[in-house]
Design a protein around this motif. Sequence first.
Motif, PDB file in Angstrom:
ATOM      1  N   LEU A 309       0.815  -1.301   0.244  1.00 15.58           N
ATOM      2  CA  LEU A 309       0.111  -0.161   0.033  1.00 15.58           C
ATOM      3  C   LEU A 309       1.162   1.161   0.016  1.00 15.58           C
ATOM      4  O   LEU A 309       0.485   2.314  -0.574  1.00 15.58           O
ATOM      5  N   ALA A 310       1.935   1.181   0.594  1.00 12.85           N
ATOM      6  CA  ALA A 310       2.620   2.328   0.680  1.00 12.85           C
ATOM      7  C   ALA A 310       3.477   2.671  -0.569  1.00 12.85           C
ATOM      8  O   ALA A 310       3.676   3.873  -0.917  1.00 12.85           O
ATOM      9  N   CYS A 313       1.097   4.302  -2.885  1.00 19.25           N
ATOM     10  CA  CYS A 313       0.837   5.703  -2.863  1.00 19.25           C
ATOM     11  C   CYS A 313       2.097   6.333  -3.016  1.00 19.25           C
ATOM     12  O   CYS A 313       2.089   7.568  -3.526  1.00 19.25           O
ATOM     13  N   VAL A 316       2.200   7.554  -6.840  1.00 16.49           N
ATOM     14  CA  VAL A 316       1.498   8.609  -7.025  1.00 16.49           C
ATOM     15  C   VAL A 316       1.967   9.942  -6.530  1.00 16.49           C
ATOM     16  O   VAL A 316       1.705  10.931  -6.890  1.00 16.49           O
ATOM     17  N   SER A 317       2.754  10.000  -5.493  1.00 21.06           N
ATOM     18  CA  SER A 317       2.974  11.044  -4.879  1.00 21.06           C
ATOM     19  C   SER A 317       4.002  12.284  -5.615  1.00 21.06           C
ATOM     20  O   SER A 317       3.858  13.472  -5.071  1.00 21.06           O
ATOM     21  N   ILE A 339       4.077  15.210   1.139  1.00 25.74           N
ATOM     22  CA  ILE A 339       3.284  14.256   0.624  1.00 25.74           C
ATOM     23  C   ILE A 339       4.042  13.007   0.093  1.00 25.74           C
ATOM     24  O   ILE A 339       3.894  11.702   0.420  1.00 25.74           O
ATOM     25  N   CYS A 343       4.849   8.910   2.152  1.00 27.64           N
ATOM     26  CA  CYS A 343       4.527   7.863   1.656  1.00 27.64           C
ATOM     27  C   CYS A 343       5.980   6.772   1.771  1.00 27.64           C
ATOM     28  O   CYS A 343       6.101   5.788   2.201  1.00 27.64           O
ATOM     29  N   THR A 406       8.216   7.689  -9.889  1.00 30.24           N
ATOM     30  CA  THR A 406       7.193   6.519  -9.825  1.00 30.24           C
ATOM     31  C   THR A 406       7.856   5.190 -10.287  1.00 30.24           C
ATOM     32  O   THR A 406       7.475   4.104  -9.711  1.00 30.24           O
TER      33      THR A 406
END
Length: 452
Positions: A309-310, A313, A316-317, A339, A343, A406
């Motif tokens: 999950l991290a 995220c 996208v951050s 942000i 993450c 990314t």
Amino acid sequence: MSQPAIPARQPARAATAAFIGTMIEWYDFYIYATAAALVFGELYFPSHDPFVSTMASFATFAVGFFARPLGGLIFGHLGDRIGRKKALMTTLMMMGVATVCVGLLPDFSKVGLLAPVLLVLLRIVQGIAVGGEWGGAVLMAGEHAPQGRRTFFASFAQLGSPAGLILSLVAFRAVTSMDKADLMSWGWRLPFLASSVLLVVGILIRLGVNESPEFQRVKDTSKTLKLPIAEVFRSAWGLVLLCIGANTIGIAGVYFTNTFMIAYTTQYVGVARSLILDCLFAVAIIQFCAQPLAAWLAERIGAARFLKLAALCAMVSPYPMFLLVQRGSVVPMVIGIAIAVVCMASFYSVIAGFVSGVFDTRVRYSAISLSYQVCGAIAGGLTPLVGTWLAHRYAGAWWPLAVFYTCLAGISLLCIAALDARREQRADVRDEAYEKAHEKAHEKARDPLAAN
């Protein structure tokens, strides 16, 4: 009568020592990174083109990363053979002495080419020390942990990273407020010389921690291996490769959002040095608070699930981060970088405990050090260089930098998913199954009807 109380205090003491020790080591490492972004290019690699000087300065920063796998191999072997504690005392001494020597080093105008040569040599010593430090600190905290708490206790070693960053930013924020002439002549040396005080503190704290109980059991039963790293390559090389990839965003993300971001904002966004350091200081405090919360949450939902999950995220951050950083003012920049950092830091906090549980105790120091430090050499050492090149190649466009970030997070996501899919090969899963079977056997012995 008081003897049993001493081991009871050891988990908290080991976690505290891991935190303090890694904080000192990362302080030393980060002040070099900050100096590389702010002053080393001009002092040790003078050029008419600031881009060339910055790239040369970041190249010496990368040298430390390339030396880290060597440190991981050396101290991983020692930690698996003679003990975690002795290895950690040595790495702390090496880092402290090398850092103080950087603060005493004459610049290019005084001794010519000898200055950058000596700087690179000291950077190599720093890299070897950090290469051996991380694995031992994670294991001393994680192997002292109560049953089922490895992820949380190992995260204290990771907490030393933002703490060291906060100290380094405070130190450099203080000296960058000086007149530029004083800063460039002697002011930048003060954070390096202050490391001598931290070194004494770190040694005193680590002397009070016992050897890892898990390693001690292996040593007492004469099950230590002569060449732990050979066993790693023989039986666990696939897991090592996956752990190298899994660490990517936790390592590269730190140097993207800190080291590279200093150079990017000052050279391409037009932000003052003092302003970006203030922003990074605020973000480091947010990171320091976020990491233990992430480790606590991961214990409740499962480390592998949390890491996936991290990492998702983190992919996208970078897009909101760059949109906000481009505005060039304090609040948007802090929010944007925070942000991405929250993450990344959530992932970084949990990955240590997860990876340390993958390997057998007899080879654990060697295996996790090799995994982490090879990743550090590639992802950490090259990230500021690649970022600087992309910013120069696509001047005025931030999206290539965001795509690069990314991709780094995507590598970690894929490798965590693969490690989770290979659960039957991991030592943590085998140990958990053994403990459950052992506990069930004891219950059956006490009460056969209850066990059924």
